[in-house]
Design a protein around this motif. Structure first.
Motif, PDB file in Angstrom:
ATOM      1  N   LEU A  77       0.830  -1.206   0.000  1.00  0.00           N
ATOM      2  CA  LEU A  77       0.000   0.000   0.000  1.00  0.00           C
ATOM      3  C   LEU A  77       0.866   1.259   0.000  1.00  0.00           C
ATOM      4  O   LEU A  77       0.577   2.228  -0.704  1.00  0.00           O
ATOM      5  N   VAL A  78       1.947   1.230   0.772  1.00  0.00           N
ATOM      6  CA  VAL A  78       2.852   2.383   0.842  1.00  0.00           C
ATOM      7  C   VAL A  78       3.494   2.613  -0.523  1.00  0.00           C
ATOM      8  O   VAL A  78       3.520   3.737  -1.037  1.00  0.00           O
ATOM      9  N   LYS A  83       3.810   5.527  -5.985  1.00  0.00           N
ATOM     10  CA  LYS A  83       4.114   5.097  -7.347  1.00  0.00           C
ATOM     11  C   LYS A  83       4.246   6.288  -8.305  1.00  0.00           C
ATOM     12  O   LYS A  83       5.157   6.331  -9.131  1.00  0.00           O
ATOM     13  N   VAL A  84       3.368   7.265  -8.198  1.00  0.00           N
ATOM     14  CA  VAL A  84       3.409   8.420  -9.098  1.00  0.00           C
ATOM     15  C   VAL A  84       4.719   9.203  -8.939  1.00  0.00           C
ATOM     16  O   VAL A  84       5.379   9.497  -9.931  1.00  0.00           O
ATOM     17  N   ARG A  91      12.504   9.202  -5.835  1.00  0.00           N
ATOM     18  CA  ARG A  91      12.952   7.964  -5.195  1.00  0.00           C
ATOM     19  C   ARG A  91      12.340   7.892  -3.807  1.00  0.00           C
ATOM     20  O   ARG A  91      12.443   8.828  -3.020  1.00  0.00           O
ATOM     21  N   VAL A  92      11.719   6.787  -3.511  1.00  0.00           N
ATOM     22  CA  VAL A  92      11.141   6.564  -2.196  1.00  0.00           C
ATOM     23  C   VAL A  92      11.978   5.507  -1.505  1.00  0.00           C
ATOM     24  O   VAL A  92      12.272   4.458  -2.071  1.00  0.00           O
ATOM     25  N   PHE A  93      12.381   5.807  -0.284  1.00  0.00           N
ATOM     26  CA  PHE A  93      13.206   4.886   0.481  1.00  0.00           C
ATOM     27  C   PHE A  93      12.556   4.666   1.838  1.00  0.00           C
ATOM     28  O   PHE A  93      12.346   5.622   2.585  1.00  0.00           O
ATOM     29  N   LEU A 113       8.209  16.695   5.701  1.00  0.00           N
ATOM     30  CA  LEU A 113       8.642  16.670   4.309  1.00  0.00           C
ATOM     31  C   LEU A 113      10.077  17.143   4.238  1.00  0.00           C
ATOM     32  O   LEU A 113      10.436  18.172   4.796  1.00  0.00           O
ATOM     33  N   ASP A 114      10.902  16.377   3.547  1.00  0.00           N
ATOM     34  CA  ASP A 114      12.291  16.797   3.365  1.00  0.00           C
ATOM     35  C   ASP A 114      12.390  17.864   2.268  1.00  0.00           C
ATOM     36  O   ASP A 114      13.240  18.728   2.308  1.00  0.00           O
TER      37      ASP A 114
END
Length: 116
Positions: A77-78, A83-84, A91-93, A113-114
């Motif tokens: 789900l995360v 995905k978008v 990049r998601v880590f 939020l970074d």
């Protein structure tokens, strides 16, 4: 519903039937934290906002396995949610997952939020 009940039982959150069939009352964050510490004193936890107890389960033989099971169920789900941004070159880590126990009327959780 059974999976939720087994997770609540594994982390001592209450609100589920015990071995004797009687329902264990739901525990507040501090009570659940004390129960977890009694079962594994090496678990790290902290209170960073009012009404929330953050618990790091990594390395706990008692609590990491049910935490990994929850992570395996929720991580698709995360990743679907992100995905978008990933398709747009972002990049998601996922660096860490914490168990957070929240009391009723806890402070609102602010998302960090970074990059804004």
């Amino acid at each position: 519903p059974e999976d939720v009940a087994s997770m609540r039982a594994a982390f001592g959150l209450g609100g589920v039937a015990g071995n004797d069939g009687k329902v264990i009352p739901a525990r507040r964050a501090a009570e659940a934290g004390m129960w977890i510490q009694q079962n594994d004193p090496n678990v790290s936890m902290g209170r960073y906002t009012v009404g929330r107890l953050h618990i790091l389960l990594r390395g706990s033989q008692e609590f990491e396995p049910p935490g990994v099971a929850a992570h395996a169920a929720l991580s698709p789900l995360v990743h679907t949610h992100f995905k978008v941004p990933e398709e747009a070159g972002g990049r998601v880590f996922l660096s860490e997952v914490q168990l957070i126990i929240t009391d009723p009327f806890a402070d609102i959780q602010f998302w960090h939020l970074d990059c804004v």
